[in-house]
Design an enzyme around this catalytic site. Sequence first.
Site, PDB file in Angstrom:
ATOM      1  N   ARG A  45       2.516  -6.519   9.544  1.00 36.61           N
ATOM      2  CA  ARG A  45       1.812  -5.401  10.191  1.00 36.61           C
ATOM      3  C   ARG A  45       2.250  -5.249  11.643  1.00 36.61           C
ATOM      4  NH1 ARG A  45      -4.024  -7.111   7.552  1.00 36.61           N
ATOM      5  NH2 ARG A  45      -3.978  -5.742   5.729  1.00 36.61           N
ATOM      6  N   LYS A 101       0.830  -1.202   0.000  1.00 39.50           N
ATOM      7  CA  LYS A 101       0.000   0.000   0.000  1.00 39.50           C
ATOM      8  C   LYS A 101       0.873   1.264   0.000  1.00 39.50           C
ATOM      9  CE  LYS A 101      -3.871  -2.380   2.268  1.00 39.50           C
ATOM     10  NZ  LYS A 101      -4.851  -2.303   3.368  1.00 39.50           N
ATOM     11  N   HIS A 127      -1.941  -5.557   1.445  1.00 37.57           N
ATOM     12  CA  HIS A 127      -3.188  -6.268   1.181  1.00 37.57           C
ATOM     13  C   HIS A 127      -2.839  -7.686   0.771  1.00 37.57           C
ATOM     14  CE1 HIS A 127      -7.032  -7.445  -0.577  1.00 37.57           C
ATOM     15  NE2 HIS A 127      -6.303  -7.946  -1.575  1.00 37.57           N
ATOM     16  N   TYR A 156     -12.006  -3.130  -3.920  1.00 39.82           N
ATOM     17  CA  TYR A 156     -12.577  -3.109  -2.576  1.00 39.82           C
ATOM     18  C   TYR A 156     -14.107  -3.092  -2.586  1.00 39.82           C
ATOM     19  CZ  TYR A 156      -8.090  -2.622  -0.138  1.00 39.82           C
ATOM     20  OH  TYR A 156      -6.838  -2.851   0.399  1.00 39.82           O
ATOM     21  N   ARG A 171      -1.701 -14.401   4.353  1.00 45.79           N
ATOM     22  CA  ARG A 171      -2.518 -13.735   5.382  1.00 45.79           C
ATOM     23  C   ARG A 171      -1.850 -13.854   6.759  1.00 45.79           C
ATOM     24  NH1 ARG A 171      -6.702 -10.308   4.052  1.00 45.79           N
ATOM     25  NH2 ARG A 171      -7.466 -10.768   6.131  1.00 45.79           N
ATOM     26  N   GLU A 186      -8.951 -10.728  -7.993  1.00 44.64           N
ATOM     27  CA  GLU A 186      -8.006  -9.625  -7.784  1.00 44.64           C
ATOM     28  C   GLU A 186      -6.792  -9.752  -8.714  1.00 44.64           C
ATOM     29  OE1 GLU A 186      -7.258  -9.814  -3.587  1.00 44.64           O
ATOM     30  OE2 GLU A 186      -9.292  -9.162  -3.068  1.00 44.64           O
ATOM     31  N   ASN A 211      -2.110   0.042   6.878  1.00 51.00           N
ATOM     32  CA  ASN A 211      -1.564  -1.222   7.408  1.00 51.00           C
ATOM     33  C   ASN A 211      -0.688  -1.952   6.391  1.00 51.00           C
ATOM     34  OD1 ASN A 211      -3.546  -2.035   5.708  1.00 51.00           O
ATOM     35  ND2 ASN A 211      -4.810  -3.055   7.240  1.00 51.00           N
TER      36      ASN A 211
HETATM   37  N1  UDP Z   1      -9.874  -0.689   7.040  1.00 50.27           N
HETATM   38  C1  UDP Z   1      -9.997   0.499   7.746  1.00 50.27           C
HETATM   39  N2  UDP Z   1     -10.801   0.531   8.856  1.00 50.27           N
HETATM   40  C2  UDP Z   1     -11.485  -0.563   9.281  1.00 50.27           C
HETATM   41  C3  UDP Z   1     -11.358  -1.769   8.563  1.00 50.27           C
HETATM   42  C4  UDP Z   1     -10.547  -1.789   7.449  1.00 50.27           C
HETATM   43  O1  UDP Z   1      -9.389   1.502   7.370  1.00 50.27           O
HETATM   44  O2  UDP Z   1     -12.196  -0.486  10.286  1.00 50.27           O
HETATM   45  C5  UDP Z   1      -9.026  -0.721   5.825  1.00 50.27           C
HETATM   46  C6  UDP Z   1      -7.671  -1.368   6.059  1.00 50.27           C
HETATM   47  O3  UDP Z   1      -6.715  -0.701   5.246  1.00 50.27           O
HETATM   48  C7  UDP Z   1      -7.912  -2.784   5.586  1.00 50.27           C
HETATM   49  C8  UDP Z   1      -8.854  -2.556   4.400  1.00 50.27           C
HETATM   50  O4  UDP Z   1      -9.681  -1.491   4.832  1.00 50.27           O
HETATM   51  O5  UDP Z   1      -6.709  -3.435   5.215  1.00 50.27           O
HETATM   52  C9  UDP Z   1      -9.697  -3.748   4.019  1.00 50.27           C
HETATM   53  O6  UDP Z   1     -10.338  -4.253   5.157  1.00 50.27           O
HETATM   54  P1  UDP Z   1     -10.386  -5.817   5.462  1.00 50.27           P
HETATM   55  O7  UDP Z   1     -11.346  -6.030   6.571  1.00 50.27           O
HETATM   56  O8  UDP Z   1     -10.596  -6.554   4.172  1.00 50.27           O
HETATM   57  O9  UDP Z   1      -8.906  -6.089   6.049  1.00 50.27           O
HETATM   58  P2  UDP Z   1      -7.672  -6.940   5.462  1.00 50.27           P
HETATM   59  O10 UDP Z   1      -8.238  -8.055   4.633  1.00 50.27           O
HETATM   60  O11 UDP Z   1      -6.833  -5.977   4.651  1.00 50.27           O
HETATM   61  O12 UDP Z   1      -6.930  -7.429   6.669  1.00 50.27           O
HETATM   62 MG    MG Z   2      -9.633  -8.002   3.080  1.00 51.57          MG
END
Ligand code: UDP
Ligand code: MG
Length: 158
Positions: A104, A11, A117, A51, A87, A128, A114
Site C-alpha cells: 500500500r 482488490k 486485503h 466484510y 499484513r 475467509e 488500498n
Molecule cells: N475502509 C474504508 N474506510 C475506512 C476504513 C476502511 O474505506 O475508514 C475500507 C478499506 O478498503 C479497508 C477495508 O475497508 O481495507 C476493511 O477495513 P479494515 O479496517 O479491516 O482494514 P484492513 O484490514 O483492510 O487493513
Molecule cells: Mg481487515
Amino acid sequence: MAMERTLVLFKPDAVQRGLLGRILTRFEDKGLKVIGLKMRQFERGLLEQHYAVHRERPFYPNLVAYMGSGPVVALALEGKGAIEVVRKLMGKTNSAQAEPGTIRGDFGMSFSNNLVHGSDSPEAAARELALFFPAPGELVTWTPANLGWVYSVKEELS
Ligand code: UDP
Ligand code: MG
C-alpha cells in the site's frame, strides 16, 4: 511460529491498474507459497459476508460496492506466521500513511482503494479461505523445490 494459511484479495483497483504481477511478486519474493489462485467478479452476498465485521461502519456500503465493481483475484498463501507476514507486507490500511516498502505504501494513496486485503487472525483466515475457496481440492498441497532454502530445515521445519 506455526505454518499458517491466509487469504489475500487483490482488490478491483489492483486489477484495473495492472498491478497484479507486481503485487504477487512481493508475496512470492518473500517466500510465501501460493496454494490457491482465482479471478472472479464476486457476488454481493459473498462480499457482504466477507466484510460482515464492518457491517455497522459508515464505509461498509461503499466498501461492498467497490469490491463488487470489477474483477478481484483471490489468493491463498501458506508460510510460517503467514498471517502477520502478509499484513506487514501490505502496510497500514490508509495507503497514504503506509510505509514505503509496503504494497500500500508503494502503490497507493487511498484509504478505501488500498489494493489488497489480508486476513487479520487465524480465525478470520479460516473463515475467509472457506468463503473464497469452498470446494474440495481448490487449495493445493505441494512442496516447493526451494523449501529447504527458504527455511532452515533443521531449525524450522523439524
Ligand atoms: N475502509 C474504508 N474506510 C475506512 C476504513 C476502511 O474505506 O475508514 C475500507 C478499506 O478498503 C479497508 C477495508 O475497508 O481495507 C476493511 O477495513 P479494515 O479496517 O479491516 O482494514 P484492513 O484490514 O483492510 O487493513
Ligand atoms: Mg481487515
